[in-house]
Design a protein around this motif. Structure first.
Motif, PDB file in Angstrom:
ATOM      1  N   VAL A  30       0.844  -1.204   0.000  1.00 41.76           N
ATOM      2  CA  VAL A  30       0.000   0.000   0.000  1.00 41.76           C
ATOM      3  C   VAL A  30       0.875   1.249   0.000  1.00 41.76           C
ATOM      4  CG1 VAL A  30      -1.751   1.295   1.263  1.00 41.76           C
ATOM      5  CG2 VAL A  30      -1.888  -1.204   1.148  1.00 41.76           C
ATOM      6  N   ILE A  31       1.904   1.261   0.836  1.00 41.68           N
ATOM      7  CA  ILE A  31       2.804   2.419   0.886  1.00 41.68           C
ATOM      8  C   ILE A  31       3.450   2.650  -0.472  1.00 41.68           C
ATOM      9  CG2 ILE A  31       5.009   3.249   1.816  1.00 41.68           C
ATOM     10  CD1 ILE A  31       2.748   3.686   3.734  1.00 41.68           C
ATOM     11  N   ALA A  32       3.821   1.588  -1.185  1.00 40.60           N
ATOM     12  CA  ALA A  32       4.436   1.738  -2.505  1.00 40.60           C
ATOM     13  C   ALA A  32       3.528   2.519  -3.442  1.00 40.60           C
ATOM     14  CB  ALA A  32       4.759   0.368  -3.102  1.00 40.60           C
ATOM     15  N   GLY A  33       2.212   2.281  -3.332  1.00 46.40           N
ATOM     16  CA  GLY A  33       1.283   3.010  -4.178  1.00 46.40           C
ATOM     17  C   GLY A  33       0.972   4.412  -3.693  1.00 46.40           C
ATOM     18  N   LEU A  34       1.402   4.730  -2.468  1.00 46.85           N
ATOM     19  CA  LEU A  34       1.134   6.054  -1.904  1.00 46.85           C
ATOM     20  C   LEU A  34       2.342   6.980  -1.953  1.00 46.85           C
ATOM     21  CD1 LEU A  34      -0.915   5.097   1.299  1.00 46.85           C
ATOM     22  CD2 LEU A  34      -1.777   6.377  -0.662  1.00 46.85           C
ATOM     23  N   LEU A  35       3.456   6.521  -2.493  1.00 46.53           N
ATOM     24  CA  LEU A  35       4.677   7.329  -2.449  1.00 46.53           C
ATOM     25  C   LEU A  35       4.582   8.591  -3.297  1.00 46.53           C
ATOM     26  CD1 LEU A  35       7.384   4.534  -2.388  1.00 46.53           C
ATOM     27  CD2 LEU A  35       6.815   6.132  -0.560  1.00 46.53           C
TER      28      LEU A  35
END
Length: 439
Positions: free
Chosen positions: A29-34
């Motif tokens: 999820v964090i990867a898509g929020l960077l």
């Protein structure tokens, strides 16, 4: 251009994926929020409660969040509800490592799992080469943009990002190069939005591209995006912001491999902003630094950076020298810019000829202005660039006070006919005016 294309494609894709996978891993999820401003702001403020809420709102259970960072769910709820804040350095480090948040976003040292970039050679040795399909797409879009303008290519770039690049951002098997591809193509989408007259949309693309480039470890690409943000800030009347972005880019460039053309571009953007702010001496120094950078030994091309060459420097120098009041040298640079532009760079040639007419008018050389102006009107009349139209309109306003001179008057008649024809061809990409009518 359909307004729906402006919906952040990465976010839409992630929401769809989360509906099919109820409890994704936090690092996915964090990867898509960077590229999400909310996450970046929360990290900059070290507001872990907001980071936890963003994860939870995207389907990561509080149990899984708490377990990942080794805290109780009760303590997690206190952070999420704002009753307390994360303060311990060790917990920040644990959060960064568990969620794969790059260290610099939280004010930490580079994490052991992050890619390091020390030199061009180290970069090539440590990371696999960029995906050939991404580079091929980039080259295709870049070539088409130079010839036809970005107005009608924007949708295709956004579609490529959504269908080809975004799915790989949440694939744990993807390497850092997918983030570089996403950053470079998102920056390109920003330029095409700018070329279409949508500067607010362009700013959002640039804001998304920068953290993606940082995550990839490609500091040269990050610096290049900062240069683009500097250009956009200047175009929207924010000279101070333009200087700031140029300095940010120079700082990033100093941390990565030395690329003289990139440093030249950043110094040029700095010079333009300083000249616009009437800071004559600092602007002249920055322009001199830009020229010095470009005179250094030729370098290997960076795969994601659009070249900044002598023609580009000449084009930008015209604007700097004009703002500094040096019209003699501005004329020399304007003529050089036109001479250096090849046929495949239609938009650049049009902008260079606009600058040359502008300088002739300011020098009172109306016959020369009209002569170059006729060449200008024949330069790619079907070019899909609102930006070129905006510069043409500024040029017309510059010529209007000289209407009493017959050659200028006759030229303006032809100019208006040509403008109407261009506007008909651009009707599908002209952004709406605040009143809801076409601009």
């Amino acid at each position: 251009m359909e307004a729906s294309l402006d919906i952040p494609s990465f976010d839409r894709y992630l929401r769809e994926q989360q509906m099919n996978h109820p409890s994704p891993a936090p690092c996915e999820v964090i990867a898509g929020l960077l590229g999400d401003e909310r996450l970046l702001r929360a990290c900059a403020e070290r507001d872990m409660g907001t980071v936890f809420r963003l994860l939870n709102s995207r389907g990561v259970s509080t149990r899984r969040i708490a377990a990942a960072v080794d805290i109780t769910q009760g303590r997690l709820y206190d952070y999420m509800n704002g009753k307390s804040r994360v303060e311990r350095l060790t917990l920040f480090e644990q959060i960064a490592d568990a969620f794969r948040i790059p260290g610099h976003l939280l004010g930490l040292a580079r994490r052991s799992w992050e890619p390091a970039v020390a030199s061009v050679e180290d970069e090539r040795a440590e990371h696999p080469p960029p995906d050939g399909d991404d580079l091929e797409a980039m080259d295709h879009f870049r070539s088409a943009d130079r010839l036809t303008g970005g107005g009608r290519l924007y949708g295709a770039v956004v579609q490529h990002l959504s269908t080809s690049v975004a799915p790989r951002l949440v694939d744990v098997g993807s390497g850092p190069q997918v983030f570089a591809a996403a950053a470079a193509l998102t920056e390109m989408a920003g330029w095409m939005a700018h070329d279409s007259g949508h500067d607010d949309r362009a700013a959002r693309h640039f804001a998304r591209a920068l953290p993606l480039a940082r995550t990839s470890g490609d500091l040269a690409l990050a610096a290049n995006i900062a240069a683009s943000s500097s250009h956009l800030a200047l175009q929207t009347g924010d000279a101070a912001g333009a200087v700031g972005w140029a300095r940010t880019g120079l700082g990033l460039a100093e941390q990565g491999p030395r690329i003289p053309s990139l440093s030249s571009r950043l110094h040029t953007m700095q010079a333009r902003a300083l000249a616009d702010a009437a800071q004559r001496t600092p602007a002249a120094r920055a322009l001199e630094a830009a020229r010095g950078d470009l005179e250094t030994t030729a370098e290997a091309e960076h795969p994601w950076l659009s070249p900044f060459d002598s023609a580009a420097l000449a084009s930008e120098s015209v604007l700097i020298l004009r703002d500094l009041g040096d019209l003699d040298e501005a004329l020399v640079q304007a003529e050089q810019a036109v001479a250096l532009r090849e046929a495949g760079r239609a938009r650049s040639l049009a902008l260079s000829r606009i600058s040359l007419v502008d300088i002739h008018v300011r020098r009172g050389e109306l016959d020369a202005a009209v002569h170059t102006g006729h060449d200008l009107l024949s330069t790619s009349p079907t070019l899909g660039s609102i930006r070129v139209m905006q510069h043409l309109d500024l040029l017309r306003r510059l010529l209007e006070p000289h209407r009493a001179y017959a050659p200028v008057r006759e030229y303006l008649t032809r100019f208006d006919d040509a403008r109407r024809a261009r506007m008909l061809l651009l009707a599908d990409i002209i952004p709406p005016s605040p009143e809801g009518t076409s601009a």
